[in-house]
Enzyme design. Structure first.
Site, mmCIF file in Angstrom:
data_model
loop_
_atom_site.group_PDB
_atom_site.id
_atom_site.type_symbol
_atom_site.label_atom_id
_atom_site.label_comp_id
_atom_site.label_asym_id
_atom_site.label_seq_id
_atom_site.Cartn_x
_atom_site.Cartn_y
_atom_site.Cartn_z
ATOM 1 N N TYR A 102 0.848 -1.190 0.000
ATOM 2 C CA TYR A 102 0.000 0.000 0.000
ATOM 3 C C TYR A 102 0.891 1.250 0.000
ATOM 4 O O TYR A 102 2.115 1.149 -0.033
ATOM 5 C CB TYR A 102 -0.993 -0.070 1.166
ATOM 6 C CG TYR A 102 -1.900 -1.272 1.016
ATOM 7 C CD1 TYR A 102 -2.715 -1.406 -0.112
ATOM 8 C CD2 TYR A 102 -1.898 -2.311 1.940
ATOM 9 C CE1 TYR A 102 -3.522 -2.526 -0.301
ATOM 10 C CE2 TYR A 102 -2.700 -3.441 1.758
ATOM 11 C CZ TYR A 102 -3.505 -3.542 0.633
ATOM 12 O OH TYR A 102 -4.284 -4.654 0.440
ATOM 13 N N ARG A 119 -6.092 -15.143 10.743
ATOM 14 C CA ARG A 119 -7.038 -16.190 10.363
ATOM 15 C C ARG A 119 -7.418 -17.121 11.512
ATOM 16 O O ARG A 119 -8.573 -17.553 11.600
ATOM 17 C CB ARG A 119 -6.485 -16.979 9.173
ATOM 18 C CG ARG A 119 -6.577 -16.162 7.883
ATOM 19 C CD ARG A 119 -5.705 -16.720 6.794
ATOM 20 N NE ARG A 119 -4.292 -16.568 7.109
ATOM 21 C CZ ARG A 119 -3.300 -16.939 6.294
ATOM 22 N NH1 ARG A 119 -3.584 -17.494 5.133
ATOM 23 N NH2 ARG A 119 -2.042 -16.748 6.644
#
Ligand SMILES: Cc1cc2nc3c(=O)[nH]c(=O)nc-3n(C[C@H](O)[C@H](O)[C@H](O)COP(=O)(O)O)c2cc1C
Length: 369
Positions: A182, A324
């Site tokens: 990013y 996760r």
């Protein structure tokens, strides 16, 4: 006694344990607003006992969103729905943190379950996708516009304004997202930064925007509260950003007021080959902690209580961030405590499911309002 459940104090903030919820995009906002999904998603993980719950990457400008459905904090109106979530997290004895982000050249893309690649304007996308240089991430990504120097200053200002709003919402930690390809990572890496001005070329120039953004955030973010930076410790590509540069950046960020480096990797090169495996990024946290003398967080395929315990107990990192595994089991910290033989507090409402001598949890940082 396990070390994973040792409290960690950074500046004035104490975390009850070293299991932190890693930022995770939920792609569930309209116009950047937090809603019921965010309250339940983040709230569940606070109930589960994580020491720190980070929001997903929260966009500091509308064009800095990865997808049209990203969470954002570019107006004052975004604050109140976030404040409600912060209050809930703190009532559970956890600490609320916000990850601030600008997606740079990876903006205006579909959320994973709605498509792939660029979202056209007709479907809620935008064309002012910004980057250090006009180099797209991949073929199916937009061609970004090279930021002007004024535009770059505007980025640091947008991060600072967002930090002020995060403070008003009651967050107690900010994480600056300088990883995963990013905008801030794009400036760091020679793969995406081809500039020839003060913001490109040498290490000092490529890291300038991260340093300026940290300084701008620190000017509005309370001295007493922690500031973390997430980096990609390597691009996993020859000639890209690497661990040596990461160590040097960490050394330079510490005196600017950065308390912890959250050590991720990758995301800036579609062609990178990444050696995924249990704890595969933990060596970066260990090396930066040792060589830069700064607190670090380890993240990436940390899924088991003993694995997390080993990382903290052997001094590879000061905390672990789980993504996760905490989606699979929001109560991972309660489970880990049981497996490691650690006595921790339980939500009062759930006491009858805990060990016989379980004690109820106390709220932290609940504002007087
Ligand atoms: C659904 C999902 C969303 C994610 N969104 C973000 C994000 O907003 N910001 C970020 O820095 N990392 C994000 N990540 C990366 C995770 O924070 C984490 O670094 C990565 O998943 C590796 O950790 P894990 O093996 O425990 O999942 C995301 C990961 C997942 C699975």
């Amino acid at each position: 006694m396990p070390r994973l459940f040792d409290p960690l104090t950074v500046r004035s903030q104490t975390f009850a344990n070293r299991i932190f919820v890693s930022p995770m995009c939920e792609y569930s906002s309209t116009d950047g607003f937090a809603g019921d999904w965010h309250l339940v998603h983040l709230g569940s993980r606070a109930v589960g006992g994580a020491g720190l719950v980070f929001t997903e990457a929260t966009a500091v400008t509308p064009e800095g969103r990865i997808s049209p459905e990203d969470l954002g904090i570019w107006t004052d109106e975004h604050v109140e729905p976030l404040a409600r979530i912060v209050r809930f997290i703190h009532e559970q004895g956890s600490v609320a943190g916000m990850q601030l982000a600008h997606a740079g050249r990876k903006a205006s893309t579909y959320r994973p379950w709605s498509g792939a690649g660029t979202v056209p304007a007709s479907d809620g996308g935008w064309t002012n996708v910004l980057a250090p240089s006009a180099v797209p991430f991949a073929d199916n990504h937009p061609m970004p516009r090279e930021l002007t120097v004024d535009g770059i200053r505007g980025i640091a200002d947008a991060f600072a304004a967002a930090a002020g709003r995060a403070r008003d919402a009651g967050f107690r930690v900010i994480e600056l997202h300088a990883a995963h390809g990013y905008l801030l990572h794009e400036f760091l890496s020679p793969l995406s930064n081809r500039r020839q001005d003060d913001y490109g070329g040498s290490f000092g120039n490529r890291t300038r925007l991260v340093r300026e953004t940290v300084t701008a955030i620190r000017a509005v973010w309370p001295e007493a509260l922690p500031l973390f930076v997430r980096i990609s410790a390597t691009d996993w590509v020859e000639g890209g950003w690497d661990i040596e540069q990461s160590v040097e950046l960490a050394r330079q960020l510490k005196p600017l007021g950065v308390d912890l480096i959250d050590c991720s990797s990758g995301g800036n090169a579609a062609q990178a080959t990444i050696p995924f495996g249990p704890g595969y990024q933990t060596p970066f946290a260990e090396r930066i902690r040792r060589e830069a003398g700064v607190l670090t967080g380890a993240v990436g395929l940390i899924t088991a209580p003993l694995q997390a315990e080993l990382i903290v107990a052997t001094g590879q990192a000061d905390a672990v961030l789980l993504a996760r595994e905490l989606l699979r089991d929001p109560y991972f910290p309660l489970r880990a405590a049981r497996e490691l033989g650690q006595d921790i507090t339980w939500p009062a409402q759930y006491l009858r499911a805990g060990p016989k001598d379980a004690r109820p949890r106390a709220a932290v940082n609940v504002p007087d309002r």
